[in-house]
Every structure is written in C-alpha cells, then in structure tokens.
Scaffold this active site. Structure first.
Site, PDB file in Angstrom:
ATOM      1  CG  HIS A  79      -1.909  -1.034   1.522  1.00 23.55           C
ATOM      2  ND1 HIS A  79      -3.043  -1.441   0.788  1.00 23.55           N
ATOM      3  CD2 HIS A  79      -1.489  -2.265   1.980  1.00 23.55           C
ATOM      4  CE1 HIS A  79      -3.589  -2.204   1.512  1.00 23.55           C
ATOM      5  NE2 HIS A  79      -2.584  -3.165   1.939  1.00 23.55           N
ATOM      6  CG  PHE A  80       3.804   2.113  -2.131  1.00 21.67           C
ATOM      7  CD1 PHE A  80       4.250   1.671  -1.285  1.00 21.67           C
ATOM      8  CD2 PHE A  80       4.599   1.741  -3.541  1.00 21.67           C
ATOM      9  CE1 PHE A  80       5.288   0.562  -1.135  1.00 21.67           C
ATOM     10  CE2 PHE A  80       5.594   0.770  -3.452  1.00 21.67           C
ATOM     11  CZ  PHE A  80       5.962   0.252  -2.203  1.00 21.67           C
ATOM     12  NE  ARG A  81      -1.313   3.958   3.724  1.00 26.68           N
ATOM     13  CZ  ARG A  81      -2.229   3.075   3.536  1.00 26.68           C
ATOM     14  NH1 ARG A  81      -3.046   2.626   2.929  1.00 26.68           N
ATOM     15  NH2 ARG A  81      -1.794   2.027   4.645  1.00 26.68           N
ATOM     16  CG  ASN A 111      -6.459   0.028   0.404  1.00 27.12           C
ATOM     17  OD1 ASN A 111      -5.406  -0.204  -0.305  1.00 27.12           O
ATOM     18  ND2 ASN A 111      -6.367   0.223   1.850  1.00 27.12           N
ATOM     19  CE  LYS A 164      -7.272  -6.582  -0.774  1.00 28.64           C
ATOM     20  NZ  LYS A 164      -6.460  -5.598  -0.260  1.00 28.64           N
ATOM     21  CG  HIS A 250      -3.501 -10.249   4.506  1.00 27.84           C
ATOM     22  ND1 HIS A 250      -4.617 -10.752   4.526  1.00 27.84           N
ATOM     23  CD2 HIS A 250      -3.487  -8.884   4.172  1.00 27.84           C
ATOM     24  CE1 HIS A 250      -5.399  -9.566   4.016  1.00 27.84           C
ATOM     25  NE2 HIS A 250      -4.562  -8.716   4.051  1.00 27.84           N
ATOM     26  CG  ASP A 321      -0.967  -6.099   4.270  1.00 31.92           C
ATOM     27  OD1 ASP A 321      -1.175  -5.115   3.472  1.00 31.92           O
ATOM     28  OD2 ASP A 321      -1.724  -6.548   5.091  1.00 31.92           O
TER      29      ASP A 321
END
Ligand code: DOR
Length: 461
Positions: A79-81, A111, A164, A250, A321
């Site tokens: 998750h690099f946002r 997300n 996803k 996960h 993750d």
C-alpha cells in the site's frame, strides 16, 4: 557446478561474442535447474547469456563471488497511498524502500485516494510512477458492486496485475461485504482476484469488544479466527460456483490453511513475514498498536499453522502487506489507531533469516517471491533466470549478519516492527533491467522502474 551447462552451439556462440551491457561474474545463480556457479550477460535489459563469460567485455561488471543471484523479488501486496503527503508514503518513497530491501517489483493495492477502480485512476497511477518509481510496478483494480459488471474490461488496463476485493473493512473505503456483490465481481473477467477475507457482518457485530476494552490485545479477539474462516468459506463457495481463480491474501489461521489446501486448483495463498514471525500476546505486549494489522497477528498455534502451510506447499507467495502509518497515527488510542505496518523493505531480510534457521530453503524462497508471482499473475518475462527473461536480479549474501533498525527504513513512517532484530542473510544488490539501483545499502542511479506486462492485460510498449 557449471559443468552441468552445455557449451552453446556455434550459431549462438557468434552472437555471444558481442559485448554486453552488464556481466555478473561468479555468482551462484538460482536457476530453474538448481544452483549454478557461472556468469550472466545482460544486453538491452534482458538476459543474453548464462555461461562462463570471463573472456567477454561489458560496460559494467559486477563481481558476485560469494553471493547468490536470484530472479528479482516481487512484493505482490503493498500500500503506497500515492499521492501521499509529508508523512504519508508515496510511489517514490515506497519503491525506494523496496529496492533498498532487494525488491525489484511491487503490486500496489487499490484502497488509495482516489480509489483505483477505473481505467482513468489506473492510468493516472502509471503516469505518476513514471520517473519516480525505483522499481517495476503494477496496480490492482479494486472490485466493487458498482464496477463489477465492467470488470472484464477494467482488468485489462495496462499495468493491471489483477483484481482486489476487501470482504472486510480495513483502511480506506473499498468494500464488497455481501455474497451477491462478491459473486458479481467473480463472475466478470478472468484475472486472478486477490481477496482480503474477513467477514464484515461479524466485524460489525464484534467491534464493541475492541471499543469496550480500548486495548490492542483485543484486536485478535474482535477480528477473531472465526471472522477470517467464515469469509474464506464464503469465498471458497463462490470460487467453486464461478470457477474464477482467486488469491487469498495474508492467511492468518491454521484452519484456513487446511481448508484451502483442498482448493488449490483455483485458490493461491499468501502469507506475510509478520504473521510468520510474530505472535500474540507477545507482539502486542512489546509493540502495542504498532503490531496492529488486518487481519491480526494471532497466537502461536496459528503462527505454527502458517508454517505448516508454507512447508506443505499450501502457501504460494510471501507478500509484505506493506501498509505504513506514521508514529503519531499509530499512537492514537486503540481502536482509533490505524491497522498496518511497513514491510516491503524487511520482507527479504526477515525471510532470509528464516532460511538461515533452516525453516525453508533459499530455493523455496525464490519460488515464493519470484517464480510463483510471475506464474500465478501471468507476468511476462519475470521470475526466472533464463535466456531472454528480464535482467532483474536480487543479490543475496547468505552469511551477512545485520540488525534491522528504524533508521535503515526508507519509508516515510521511519519505523519497522522488526527494529532491533538480529538477522543472518541480507539483500546486498538490486538490479533492474540490467541497471544497479542498490548495492551494499547504497541507492544508485535514477528512478526508472517500469509498469510490468501481463499475458492477460493490454500492454503498452
Ligand atoms: O492492516 C492493514 N492495513 N490491512 C489492510 O488490509 C489494509 C492496510 C492499510 O491499507 O493500511
């Protein structure tokens, strides 16, 4: 070891007489046929020779004596946002952390803000990555009830690694909580659907347990094993009904490992270094809400169940993750503290340490982070040291002893749950398309990572 390789036929030899852009000399190569001690020649970003090249010239030569050379490691869950912020990760800082940890490619989760649920959002991410991403990259298309009917088209966007789905709410606003919507996403398209399997109705019903206790030790009580198992059972039913291939992200319970082992024709499985290494209550005693992630770190019995799954081949992929949150955010009182920990930079050091303790072999680790990601997600040209494949490599020193420390972390959050861990085995070089971007802990060159290409997506040149 090199004697197992045949001499190239005459026509091939003529071609090899040309100079190379890069030669990696004397490494122990982790090839599909086993460990081979020889040289690799790279031309135009691709593997052009696997042979004794001691008499050949190259623009750059690397002496890999004493090192293992593996196909570039790919972290299939980060998750690099992007677009990030002062303390929030972005594509530049996240991929910088990746290459410092020996990772040559990442799959980023949808997300984000805005959500990656349209072709435009995916195209914007690729544009933003251009000239800023240190490693190769691809993005998941977020599946929702709203875009499900268009998924066969959306999943073909250039740079898309798959779809996803969040069955349970976590960070951000992307949720497919009911079976009908999940069925809709799984009924449209063919790409692998990566699933965060926690049962949303049960999460809502039990949230009060976390609120009433205000203690992070209740995280795996609120989001208990039944929450995960229930969602995984629902997923298995819909996967069997639709015949769609899925990737269970996960996995945290021993029970799910056993359950899913009967469905490996359609379901691939991810485990994270955090769930394989830490257990409750110790991790919450020591790290408080810095150990909070979704699905949660559970007790030792479950951790051992994950190792059973890994050693039995139920686990296909190790993904980190990577989900960094700042120290300030993490210090908020539980359950307002956000879930997630950084992990892209520590994936290989932590797993190599497990290799050094004999819990898995280096061959197995190569399969989990390079060969399987390429095979299961259909990445073109990656995951093997083989003629014509992309020249992405991770150089490993199996003997190097290091301590993982917060100040080594490139992510903007500046912390790691593995701070203070002594490890044996370390990634000492990251090479992407024949260019060194990390050597002995030093960042090199420029950020020139490229979007990965897939058999089942549209691919720009
Ligand atoms: O702990 C988590 N954090 N799990 C997720 O699934 C999402 C992630 C995040 O985005 O912070």
């Amino acid at each position: 070891m090199s004697s197992r390789l045949l001499k190239p036929p005459k026509t091939v030899e003529k071609n090899m007489a040309q100079t190379f852009d890069l030669i990696i000399h004397n490494g122990t190569l982790m090839t599909p046929g086993g460990r081979v001690q020889t040289d690799i020649g790279v031309r135009n970003g691709k593997i052009a020779a696997i042979e004794d090249l001691s008499n050949h010239d190259a623009a750059e030569k690397i002496d890999a004596k004493g090192l293992h050379v593996m196909p570039g490691a790919i972290d299939t869950q980060v998750h690099f946002r992007e677009p990030g912020g002062e303390h929030k990760e972005d594509l530049e800082s996240g991929t910088r952390a990746a290459v410092m940890g020996g990772i040559t490619g990442v799959f980023e989760m949808p997300n984000t803000n805005p959500l990656t649920t349209t072709r435009q959002a995916m195209a914007d991410k690729i544009t933003r990555a251009h000239g800023r991403a240190w490693c190769n990259h691809a993005f998941y298309m977020g599946g929702t009830a709203e875009n499900a009917a268009d998924m066969a088209d959306l999943e073909r966007s250039p740079g898309c690694c798959g779809v996803k789905v969040f069955m349970g709410s976590s960070t951000g606003n992307l949720l497919v909580e009911d079976d009908e919507s999940l069925r809709a996403v799984l009924s449209h398209g063919v790409r692998r659907v990566a699933v965060h399997a926690e049962d949303e109705p049960r999460l809502i019903e039990r949230k009060k347990l976390a609120e009433e206790s205000g203690d992070v030790h209740s995280h795996p009580v609120w989001r208990d094993d039944e929450t995960a198992i229930r969602a995984t059972k629902r997923l298995i039913n819909i996967v069997r009904e639709t015949g769609r291939k899925a990737h269970l992200l996960h996995v945290t319970t021993a029970d799910e490992m056993k359950l899913v082992s009967d469905h490996k024709d359609l379901i691939s499985v991810e485990a994270t270094p955090q769930h394989l290494t830490m257990s409750a209550p110790e991790c919450y005693d020591r790290l408080g809400s810095f150990a909070q992630m979704n699905p949660p770190i559970r007790d030792e019995q479950h951790r051992l169940g994950l190792w059973w799954g890994l050693q039995q081949g139920v686990v296909d992929i190790i993904g980190s993750d990577h989900a960094p949150h700042s120290t300030e955010e993490k210090q908020q009182p539980y359950p307002n503290s956000p879930s997630g920990m950084p992990g892209v930079q520590t994936l290989l050091p932590v797993m190599l340490n497990h290799v050094s303790h004999g819990r898995l072999t280096l061959e197995h680790l190569v399969d989990l982070v390079a060969t399987s990601p390429a095979r299961l997600f259909g990445i073109i040209g990656k995951g093997r040291i083989a003629m014509g494949y992309d020249a992405d490599f991770t150089l490993i020193d199996l003997e190097q002893q290091r301590e993982i420390t917060d100040d080594w972390i490139e992510s903007k959050c500046g912390w790691t749950p593995f701070n203070g861990e002594s490890t044996t085995g370390w990634p000492v070089g990251t090479i992407i398309a024949g260019r060194s971007v990390m050597r002995d802990g030093e960042l090199l060159g420029v950020a020139d990572g490229r979007p990965m290409k897939f058999f089942e997506s549209e691919n720009a040149d």
